[in-house]
Scaffold this motif. Structure first.
Motif, mmCIF file in Angstrom:
data_model
loop_
_atom_site.group_PDB
_atom_site.id
_atom_site.type_symbol
_atom_site.label_atom_id
_atom_site.label_comp_id
_atom_site.label_asym_id
_atom_site.label_seq_id
_atom_site.Cartn_x
_atom_site.Cartn_y
_atom_site.Cartn_z
ATOM 1 N N SER A 182 24.137 42.124 -24.061
ATOM 2 C CA SER A 182 22.696 42.351 -24.044
ATOM 3 C C SER A 182 22.406 43.743 -24.572
ATOM 4 C CB SER A 182 22.137 42.199 -22.625
ATOM 5 O OG SER A 182 22.712 43.150 -21.764
ATOM 6 N N GLY A 183 21.208 43.964 -25.067
ATOM 7 C CA GLY A 183 20.865 45.268 -25.618
ATOM 8 C C GLY A 183 19.594 45.813 -24.999
ATOM 9 N N SER A 184 19.603 47.096 -24.658
ATOM 10 C CA SER A 184 18.424 47.717 -24.080
ATOM 11 C C SER A 184 17.866 48.818 -24.969
ATOM 12 C CB SER A 184 18.775 48.311 -22.701
ATOM 13 O OG SER A 184 19.757 49.329 -22.839
ATOM 14 N N GLY A 185 18.558 49.111 -26.088
ATOM 15 C CA GLY A 185 18.122 50.189 -26.967
ATOM 16 C C GLY A 185 18.436 51.565 -26.442
ATOM 17 N N ASN A 186 19.348 51.641 -25.457
ATOM 18 C CA ASN A 186 19.666 52.931 -24.837
ATOM 19 C C ASN A 186 21.087 53.393 -25.095
ATOM 20 O OD1 ASN A 186 17.202 53.596 -23.051
ATOM 21 N ND2 ASN A 186 17.622 51.455 -22.558
ATOM 22 N N TYR A 188 23.937 54.618 -27.894
ATOM 23 C CA TYR A 188 24.070 55.139 -29.255
ATOM 24 C C TYR A 188 25.478 55.676 -29.475
ATOM 25 C CZ TYR A 188 19.122 54.810 -30.436
ATOM 26 O OH TYR A 188 17.870 54.330 -30.744
ATOM 27 N N ALA A 189 25.849 55.774 -30.752
ATOM 28 C CA ALA A 189 27.140 56.332 -31.143
ATOM 29 C C ALA A 189 26.953 57.196 -32.378
ATOM 30 C CB ALA A 189 28.137 55.214 -31.424
ATOM 31 N N ARG A 190 27.889 58.104 -32.579
ATOM 32 C CA ARG A 190 27.834 59.015 -33.721
ATOM 33 C C ARG A 190 29.246 59.250 -34.244
ATOM 34 N NH1 ARG A 190 25.513 65.047 -32.901
ATOM 35 N NH2 ARG A 190 27.501 65.269 -31.819
ATOM 36 N N VAL A 191 29.418 59.163 -35.562
ATOM 37 C CA VAL A 191 30.712 59.417 -36.187
ATOM 38 C C VAL A 191 30.801 60.892 -36.531
ATOM 39 C CG1 VAL A 191 32.224 58.895 -38.129
ATOM 40 C CG2 VAL A 191 30.845 57.077 -37.092
ATOM 41 N N GLY A 192 31.671 61.617 -35.833
ATOM 42 C CA GLY A 192 31.852 63.033 -36.094
ATOM 43 C C GLY A 192 30.681 63.869 -35.611
ATOM 44 N N ALA A 193 30.867 65.188 -35.650
ATOM 45 C CA ALA A 193 29.857 66.102 -35.130
ATOM 46 C C ALA A 193 28.621 66.183 -36.006
ATOM 47 C CB ALA A 193 30.467 67.492 -34.955
ATOM 48 N N THR A 194 28.723 65.749 -37.261
ATOM 49 C CA THR A 194 27.582 65.856 -38.180
ATOM 50 C C THR A 194 26.989 64.501 -38.531
ATOM 51 O OG1 THR A 194 29.064 65.831 -40.095
ATOM 52 C CG2 THR A 194 28.488 67.983 -39.170
ATOM 53 N N GLY A 195 27.510 63.418 -37.966
ATOM 54 C CA GLY A 195 26.994 62.094 -38.265
ATOM 55 C C GLY A 195 25.646 61.841 -37.618
ATOM 56 N N GLU A 196 25.031 60.729 -37.996
ATOM 57 C CA GLU A 196 23.751 60.327 -37.421
ATOM 58 C C GLU A 196 23.978 59.442 -36.206
ATOM 59 O OE1 GLU A 196 20.737 61.264 -38.388
ATOM 60 O OE2 GLU A 196 21.525 62.502 -40.019
ATOM 61 N N TRP A 197 23.163 59.651 -35.176
ATOM 62 C CA TRP A 197 23.203 58.761 -34.025
ATOM 63 C C TRP A 197 22.651 57.397 -34.424
ATOM 64 C CZ3 TRP A 197 25.811 59.782 -29.737
ATOM 65 C CH2 TRP A 197 26.023 61.107 -29.367
ATOM 66 N N THR A 198 23.406 56.321 -34.146
ATOM 67 C CA THR A 198 22.976 54.961 -34.458
ATOM 68 C C THR A 198 23.116 54.091 -33.216
ATOM 69 O OG1 THR A 198 25.188 54.349 -35.230
ATOM 70 C CG2 THR A 198 23.600 55.146 -36.884
ATOM 71 N N GLU A 199 22.217 53.143 -33.047
ATOM 72 C CA GLU A 199 22.228 52.270 -31.874
ATOM 73 C C GLU A 199 23.413 51.317 -31.937
ATOM 74 O OE1 GLU A 199 19.349 48.980 -29.644
ATOM 75 O OE2 GLU A 199 18.520 50.312 -31.195
ATOM 76 N N THR A 200 24.091 51.125 -30.808
ATOM 77 C CA THR A 200 25.212 50.193 -30.734
ATOM 78 C C THR A 200 24.681 48.773 -30.511
ATOM 79 O OG1 THR A 200 25.477 50.451 -28.341
ATOM 80 C CG2 THR A 200 26.701 51.972 -29.761
ATOM 81 N N PRO A 201 25.433 47.750 -30.936
ATOM 82 C CA PRO A 201 24.979 46.357 -30.800
ATOM 83 C C PRO A 201 25.211 45.808 -29.395
ATOM 84 C CG PRO A 201 27.107 46.395 -31.858
ATOM 85 C CD PRO A 201 26.723 47.834 -31.649
ATOM 86 N N GLY A 202 24.618 46.410 -28.411
ATOM 87 C CA GLY A 202 24.785 46.005 -27.023
ATOM 88 C C GLY A 202 24.756 47.211 -26.116
ATOM 89 N N ASN A 203 24.936 46.977 -24.838
ATOM 90 C CA ASN A 203 24.938 48.072 -23.864
ATOM 91 C C ASN A 203 26.357 48.574 -23.643
ATOM 92 O OD1 ASN A 203 22.183 48.280 -23.100
ATOM 93 N ND2 ASN A 203 22.373 46.358 -21.956
ATOM 94 N N LEU A 204 26.602 49.843 -23.976
ATOM 95 C CA LEU A 204 27.866 50.454 -23.596
ATOM 96 C C LEU A 204 27.977 50.469 -22.075
ATOM 97 C CD1 LEU A 204 27.914 53.478 -26.066
ATOM 98 C CD2 LEU A 204 29.601 51.620 -25.999
ATOM 99 N N MET A 205 29.158 50.150 -21.569
ATOM 100 C CA MET A 205 29.349 50.074 -20.118
ATOM 101 C C MET A 205 29.686 51.459 -19.584
ATOM 102 S SD MET A 205 31.147 46.321 -19.921
ATOM 103 C CE MET A 205 31.044 46.188 -18.126
ATOM 104 N N ILE A 206 28.670 52.312 -19.645
ATOM 105 C CA ILE A 206 28.716 53.686 -19.165
ATOM 106 C C ILE A 206 27.615 53.853 -18.128
ATOM 107 C CG2 ILE A 206 28.190 56.068 -19.816
ATOM 108 C CD1 ILE A 206 29.683 55.567 -22.428
ATOM 109 N N ARG A 207 27.950 54.388 -16.965
ATOM 110 C CA ARG A 207 27.004 54.519 -15.874
ATOM 111 C C ARG A 207 27.037 55.934 -15.316
ATOM 112 N NH1 ARG A 207 27.662 48.930 -12.284
ATOM 113 N NH2 ARG A 207 27.390 47.455 -14.031
ATOM 114 N N VAL A 208 26.026 56.277 -14.542
ATOM 115 C CA VAL A 208 25.971 57.603 -13.920
ATOM 116 C C VAL A 208 25.403 57.473 -12.520
ATOM 117 C CG1 VAL A 208 23.661 58.142 -14.854
ATOM 118 C CG2 VAL A 208 25.239 60.007 -14.252
ATOM 119 N N PHE A 209 25.942 58.250 -11.592
ATOM 120 C CA PHE A 209 25.437 58.344 -10.226
ATOM 121 C C PHE A 209 24.655 59.643 -10.099
ATOM 122 C CE2 PHE A 209 28.828 55.345 -9.813
ATOM 123 C CZ PHE A 209 28.533 54.551 -8.723
#
Length: 212
Positions: A182-186, A188-209
Motif C-alpha cells: 500500500s502507498g501513503s505518499g510518505n 521517499y528514497a534518494r540515491v547518494g547525497a546529491t540525488g533527488e528525493w523520489t517516492e517509493t512504490p509503497g510504504n517503507l516498513m520504518i516506524r518511530v516511537f
C-alpha cells in the motif's frame, strides 16, 4: 497432568509453581527490553521441561505512541527496477511523520530482509512536504535479525515538533528494508547525497516511537 509452570526473565527463573496459564511480572523499567520464556514442571517440580521459545518485550509509558503507515506485512523489499537489493551503499530513505510540540524520539523500528548489517538512522526537518535538512544521526549496528528490529534512541535526547522525517543512510552491509504494497505518499528514497528525493512504490516498513 498436574503440571505447574516456571517463568524465566532474561534467562533467570523469577516465578515457579505457577498454577494458572497467565502470570504478571512486576518491577520492570520502561523502555528496557526483557526476554521471557516458560517451562512446565511435573511430579511436584522434580521434572522440568525444556524452556519455550523466547519472546522479547519492551514496556513503555502510556504517553509513548508508535507511528507507522505499513500494515505489518512485507509484500516485498525495497529494490531497484532490476531487482537489485537496495538501499545500497551511501543511499538514503526517509518516512514522514507528524509529532506534537516537542516530543521525545524514543525508539526507531524497522523490518529488514536478512540478518546483520548496519546503517545510520537520521532525522530530517520537513521542507514543504519533503525531507529537508538533517538534524540528527546515529549508527545502528549489532545483532540485527531478519524481520522486525528496533533501536533505543531515548538517551540521545532527540526531540521533534510538527512534521519531520526519519530514515536511513546505508552501508554496503545494509539489508533490504521491508516494503508494504500500500502507498501513503510518505516514503521517499534518494540515491547518494546529491540525488533527488523520489517516492517509493509503497510504504517503507520504518516506524518511530514518540513520547508526548
Amino acid at each position: 497432568a498436574g503440571a505447574t509452570y516456571n517463568v524465566y526473565q532474561d534467562g533467570i527463573i523469577v516465578q515457579s509453581s505457577v498454577g494458572d496459564n497467565t502470570s504478571t511480572v512486576s518491577g520492570l523499567l520502561n523502555n528496557q527490553t526483557y526476554s521471557f520464556s516458560v517451562s512446565a514442571s511435573y511430579n511436584d517440580g522434580a521434572d522440568e521441561s525444556i524452556q519455550s521459545n523466547v519472546i522479547e518485550l519492551t514496556p513503555q509509558a502510556q504517553t509513548v505512541h508508535e507511528e507507522y503507515y505499513d500494515d505489518g506485512t512485507a509484500e516485498g523489499y525495497y529494490v531497484d527496477e532490476e531487482g537489485n537489493a537496495l538501499p545500497g551503499s551511501g543511499n538514503f530513505t526517509a518516512v514522514g511523520f507528524s509529532g506534537a510540540s516537542s516530543e521525545d524520539v524514543v525508539r526507531f523500528k524497522w523490518f529488514q530482509d536478512g540478518e546483520g548489517g548496519a546503517f545510520y538512522v537520521k532525522v530530517y526537518e520537513d521542507d514543504g512536504g519533503m525531507p529537508g535538512a538533517e538534524v540528527q544521526s546515529q549508527v545502528v549496528a549489532g545483532s540485527l535479525v531478519s524481520g522486525w528490529n528496533d533501536k533505543d534512541l531515548l538517551s540521545n535526547g532527540w526531540t521533534v515538533s510538527g512534521d519531520f522525517w526519519i530514515g536511513t543512510k546505508s552501508f554496503s552491509s545494509t539489508q533490504p528494508f521491508g516494503l508494504d504494497d500500500s502507498g501513503s505518499g510518505n516514503s521517499y528514497a534518494r540515491v547518494g547525497a546529491t540525488g533527488e528525493w523520489t517516492e517509493t512504490p509503497g510504504n517503507l516498513m520504518i516506524r518511530v516511537f514518540l513520547d508526548c
